[in-house]
Motif scaffolding. Structure first.
Motif, PDB file in Angstrom:
ATOM      1  N   LYS A  57       1.051  -1.204  -0.138  1.00 41.59           N
ATOM      2  CA  LYS A  57       0.130  -0.096  -0.404  1.00 41.59           C
ATOM      3  C   LYS A  57       1.311   1.284   0.294  1.00 41.59           C
ATOM      4  O   LYS A  57       2.140   1.258   0.452  1.00 41.59           O
ATOM      5  CB  LYS A  57      -0.951  -0.076   1.204  1.00 41.59           C
ATOM      6  CG  LYS A  57      -1.662  -1.270   1.639  1.00 41.59           C
ATOM      7  CD  LYS A  57      -2.425  -0.797   2.732  1.00 41.59           C
ATOM      8  CE  LYS A  57      -3.311  -1.498   3.143  1.00 41.59           C
ATOM      9  NZ  LYS A  57      -4.207  -1.634   4.075  1.00 41.59           N
ATOM     10  N   THR A 430      -3.210  -2.239  -8.075  1.00 38.49           N
ATOM     11  CA  THR A 430      -4.371  -2.355  -9.211  1.00 38.49           C
ATOM     12  C   THR A 430      -4.638  -0.506  -9.161  1.00 38.49           C
ATOM     13  O   THR A 430      -5.517  -0.341 -10.030  1.00 38.49           O
ATOM     14  CB  THR A 430      -4.963  -3.129  -8.165  1.00 38.49           C
ATOM     15  OG1 THR A 430      -5.931  -1.967  -7.457  1.00 38.49           O
ATOM     16  CG2 THR A 430      -5.393  -4.080  -8.476  1.00 38.49           C
ATOM     17  N   HIS A 431      -4.170   0.407  -8.005  1.00 35.19           N
ATOM     18  CA  HIS A 431      -4.325   2.011  -8.461  1.00 35.19           C
ATOM     19  C   HIS A 431      -5.897   1.871  -7.692  1.00 35.19           C
ATOM     20  O   HIS A 431      -6.929   2.856  -8.060  1.00 35.19           O
ATOM     21  CB  HIS A 431      -3.609   2.275  -9.646  1.00 35.19           C
ATOM     22  CG  HIS A 431      -2.932   2.760 -10.132  1.00 35.19           C
ATOM     23  ND1 HIS A 431      -2.082   4.252  -8.852  1.00 35.19           N
ATOM     24  CD2 HIS A 431      -2.293   2.174 -10.557  1.00 35.19           C
ATOM     25  CE1 HIS A 431      -0.815   2.998  -9.210  1.00 35.19           C
ATOM     26  NE2 HIS A 431      -1.205   2.518 -10.599  1.00 35.19           N
ATOM     27  N   LEU A 432      -6.567   0.695  -7.133  1.00 34.10           N
ATOM     28  CA  LEU A 432      -8.117   0.923  -6.908  1.00 34.10           C
ATOM     29  C   LEU A 432      -8.073   2.429  -5.741  1.00 34.10           C
ATOM     30  O   LEU A 432      -9.324   2.635  -5.771  1.00 34.10           O
ATOM     31  CB  LEU A 432      -8.648  -0.242  -6.296  1.00 34.10           C
ATOM     32  CG  LEU A 432     -10.004  -0.246  -6.032  1.00 34.10           C
ATOM     33  CD1 LEU A 432     -10.851   0.110  -7.156  1.00 34.10           C
ATOM     34  CD2 LEU A 432     -10.263  -1.518  -5.596  1.00 34.10           C
ATOM     35  N   GLY A 433      -7.313   1.717  -4.482  1.00 34.86           N
ATOM     36  CA  GLY A 433      -7.557   2.684  -3.456  1.00 34.86           C
ATOM     37  C   GLY A 433      -8.387   3.144  -2.836  1.00 34.86           C
ATOM     38  O   GLY A 433      -8.442   4.247  -2.275  1.00 34.86           O
ATOM     39  N   ARG A 434      -9.451   2.366  -2.819  1.00 35.49           N
ATOM     40  CA  ARG A 434     -10.660   1.956  -1.926  1.00 35.49           C
ATOM     41  C   ARG A 434     -10.016   1.420  -0.456  1.00 35.49           C
ATOM     42  O   ARG A 434     -10.715   2.363   0.562  1.00 35.49           O
ATOM     43  CB  ARG A 434     -12.076   0.922  -2.362  1.00 35.49           C
ATOM     44  CG  ARG A 434     -12.231   1.611  -3.284  1.00 35.49           C
ATOM     45  CD  ARG A 434     -13.521   0.707  -3.954  1.00 35.49           C
ATOM     46  NE  ARG A 434     -14.486  -0.508  -3.227  1.00 35.49           N
ATOM     47  CZ  ARG A 434     -15.662   0.556  -2.439  1.00 35.49           C
ATOM     48  NH1 ARG A 434     -16.100   1.450  -3.010  1.00 35.49           N
ATOM     49  NH2 ARG A 434     -16.545   0.554  -1.521  1.00 35.49           N
ATOM     50  N   GLU A 435      -8.959   1.044  -0.082  1.00 38.91           N
ATOM     51  CA  GLU A 435      -8.598   0.014   0.741  1.00 38.91           C
ATOM     52  C   GLU A 435      -8.555   1.350   1.986  1.00 38.91           C
ATOM     53  O   GLU A 435      -8.043   1.036   3.298  1.00 38.91           O
ATOM     54  CB  GLU A 435      -7.725  -0.705   1.266  1.00 38.91           C
ATOM     55  CG  GLU A 435      -6.498  -0.433   0.615  1.00 38.91           C
ATOM     56  CD  GLU A 435      -6.074  -0.693  -1.150  1.00 38.91           C
ATOM     57  OE1 GLU A 435      -6.909  -0.706  -1.674  1.00 38.91           O
ATOM     58  OE2 GLU A 435      -5.083  -0.413  -2.036  1.00 38.91           O
TER      59      GLU A 435
END
Ligand SMILES: NC(=O)c1ccc[n+]([C@@H]2O[C@H](COP(=O)([O-])OP(=O)(O)OC[C@H]3O[C@@H](n4cnc5c(N)ncnc54)[C@H](O)[C@@H]3O)[C@@H](O)[C@H]2O)c1
Length: 438
Positions: A57, A430-435
Motif C-alpha cells: 500500500k 491496481t490503483h483502486l485505492g478503496r482500502e
C-alpha cells in the motif's frame, strides 16, 4: 522460490553483452557503462539503474530500487563484445559518431580501444548505403550461422562470462514481409543451407544466438525475430526474445502525448511528424527501402493507442505522416517536429507543436542497457519466447500472433513493473485505492 512458483537464479559471475553493430548507439552504451563504473557519470535514462518500484500500500512506504528488488547483473560485471562491418574499435567508432565529447572519451579510452569488432555477417542488398570489409565469407548462410555460434562460444570462454545476451544495434535492413522460409524451423534451417534470399543477416544472428542459448533483443525495425521460425526456436531452446525498434525521440513523445489526448476524449484530425538527422543511421534511412522498414514501425503506434475502431468519431479519419530527412550538419542531434491538429468540445480546432531537439543515441543507449539486463533476468527466471513485458522499450512491441501490442508508455511501464512484482510473488498494484477509505 516465490509464491508464484518462480525461481530466479542469482546474477553471479560476468554478463557478456554482445552488440551487433558497433556504431553510434553501441559505442554510446559502452562508453556510458564505463563512465558510470568509474564514477564519472550517472546512468540517466536507465530504469534498471535509477528506477524504483512500489510494493504494497501507499501507506507502507516501501519503494526499493528495482535493482535492489530483483537480482540484476551489476554494471561492474558487464563485459562487451561486438560485430561490425568496419574494423574501427569502439574508441574510433565513438569518435566518428560524434555523440560524446572527446574529453569524456579520453577518460575511458582504454576499455573503448580494447573493444574491436569481430567480422560481421553482412550482405550489401540489405543495407545499401554503407560499405565495409570486416565481413565473414561462408559457403552458405548456415555456414555463416555456425561461424557466429563459434564466435559466441569463444567470447564466452575468453571473457569468462557466466551468461550472455545479444542486442541488435546494427543498421536498419530493407523492408521485407514474412514468406514460407520464415514459417517453420524446418523451412528456415533448409533456407540457411540453401542460402535463401529471404533470410536477412539479422535473422542469422538471431538464429546463432538462440542456438547458443543466448537471449536476443532487436533494437531496429527489421523483421528479424518477428517470424514463426525464430519464435518457435526460442521456445524450443528456452531463450527469451524481444523487439522491435528502440522507442526514442518522436515515437516516445507520441506514446506519451496520444494516451493523454485519448484519456481526455479529445479528437485528432492529423499528426504530421518530420525529422532531420545527420548520422549514419540517417544516411541508411535515406534509402527508400530501408526507410520503409522504419516507417512501418513508426506508423502503427497511433492507430493502436487511439483505438480507431472503438472511437470512430474522434479517431476514425486522421492523417498520419512520418518523414525522416538526412541532413548531415546535425549529426546525431536530431530535430523532430510534430504538428498535431486536434479538436475539442463542439468540434473546435486546436493545434499542438512539438520541436524536440533530441540526441538519438543518448536516448537509445540506456534502453539497450536495460534490455540486456532485463533479458538476462528473464532467462534466469525461466522465461522464454516473446517477452511482451519489455514492450516499454520498443516502437513496435512484439506480441503473440493475433494479440495487439500495447503502445501507451504508461501501460507498458505498469506491465513491466507488475511482471517484476509477479516474479517476486508481490501483490499487483491496481490503483483502486478503496482500502484507504473506511
Ligand atoms: N538512436 C536511436 O534513437 C534509435 C532508435 C531506434 C532504433 N535505432 C536503430 O538502432 C540501429 C543502430 O543505430 P545507430 O545510430 O547506432 O546506427 P549506426 O549507423 O551508427 O551504427 C550501426 C552499425 O551497424 C553496422 N552494421 C550494419 N550492418 C551490420 C551487420 N550485418 N552486422 C554487424 N554490423 C553491422 C554498421 O557498420 C554501423 O557501424 C539502427 O538500426 C537504428 O535504426 C536507433
Amino acid at each position: 522460490m516465490t509464491e508464484n512458483g518462480v525461481e530466479i537464479a542469482p546474477a553471479d559471475g560476468k554478463l557478456g553483452i554482445l552488440l551487433v553493430g558497433l556504431g553510434a548507439v553501441s559505442t554510446t552504451l559502452v562508453a556510458g557503462v564505463e563512465a558510470v563504473k568509474r564514477g564519472i557519470s550517472q546512468p540517466v535514462g536507465s530504469l534498471t539503474q535509477l528506477g524504483t518500484i512500489r510494493l504494497g500500500k501507499r501507506t507502507d512506504g516501501k519503494s526499493p530500487l528495482i535493482k535492489d528488488f530483483v537480482p540484476l547483473a551489476s554494471l561492474d560485471d558487464i563485459v562487451f563484445g561486438a560485430w561490425d562491418i568496419f574494423t574501427d574499435n569502439a574508441f574510433d567508432s565513438a569518435t566518428n559518431a560524434g555523440v560524446l565529447d572527446r574529453s569524456l572519451l579520453d577518460q575511458i579510452g582504454e576499455p573503448l580501444s580494447a573493444l574491436t569488432p569481430m567480422p560481421a555477417v553482412f550482405e550489401q542488398k540489405w543495407v545499401k548505403r554503407i560499405h565495409g570489409n570486416n565481413v565473414k565469407a561462408g559457403k552458405s548462410k548456415m555456414d555463416l550461422a555456425e561461424q557466429l555460434i563459434a564466435d559466441i562460444a569463444r567470447f564466452k570462454t575468453e571473457k569468462n562470462c557466466a551468461r550472455l545476451v545479444m542486442v541488435w544495434a546494427a543498421s536498419t535492413e530493407i523492408y521485407i514481409e514474412e514468406t514460407d522460409v520464415h514459417r517453420s524451423i524446418e523451412a528456415f534451417e533448409k533456407g540457411l543451407y540453401d542460402s535463401d534470399p529471404n533470410i536477412a543477416p539479422s535473422m542469422i544472428y538471431a538464429y546463432a544466438a538462440i542456438k547458443s542459448g543466448v537471449p536476443f533483443a532487436n533494437g531496429a525495425p527489421n523483421l528479424t525475430v518477428d517470424i514463426p521460425a525464430i519464435v518457435q526456436l526460442a521456445e524450443q531452446h528456452n531463450v527469451p526474445i524481444c523487439g522491435k525498434d528502440f522507442k526514442t525521440g518522436q515515437t516516445l513523445m507520441k506514446t506519451i502525448i496520444a494516451p493523454g489526448l485519448k484519456a481526455r476524449m479529445l479528437g485528432l484530425d492529423g499528426w504530421y511528424s518530420t525529422n532531420i538527422l545527420g548520422n549514419r543511421d540517417g544516411e541508411v534511412l535515406d534509402d527508400p527501402e530501408n526507410f520503409k522498414t522504419k516507417e512501418e514501425s513508426k506508423l502503427s503506434v497511433l492507430e493502436h493507442i487511439l483505438q480507431t475502431e472503438v472511437y470512430p468519431d474522434l479517431y476514425g479519419d486522421f492523417s498520419h505522416v512520418v518523414r525522416i530527412n538526412y541532413y548531415p550538419p546535425r549529426g546525431d542531434n536530431k530535430e523532430g517536429w510534430d504538428n498535431i491538429d486536434i479538436f475539442g468540445w463542439l468540434g473546435y480546432k486546436m493545434q499542438i507543436k512539438i520541436d524536440f531537439l533530441c540526441r538519438d543515441s543518448i536516448l537509445a543507449a540506456p534502453l539497450a542497457l536495460d534490455l540486456a539486463i532485463f533479458m538476462d533476468l528473464a532467462q534466469r527466471s525461466g522465461m522464454k519466447g516473446i517477452q511482451e513485458w519489455l514492450s516499454f522499450y520498443f516502437k513496435a512491441p512484439q506480441t503473440a500472433p493475433g494479440l495487439y501490442p500495447e503502445h501507451d508508455l504508461f501501460i507498458q511501464l505498469m506491465k513491466l513493473k507488475n511482471t517484476l512484482r509477479h516474479l517476486k510473488g508481490e501483490d499487483m498494484i491496481t490503483h483502486l485505492g478503496r482500502e484507504y477509505y473506511g
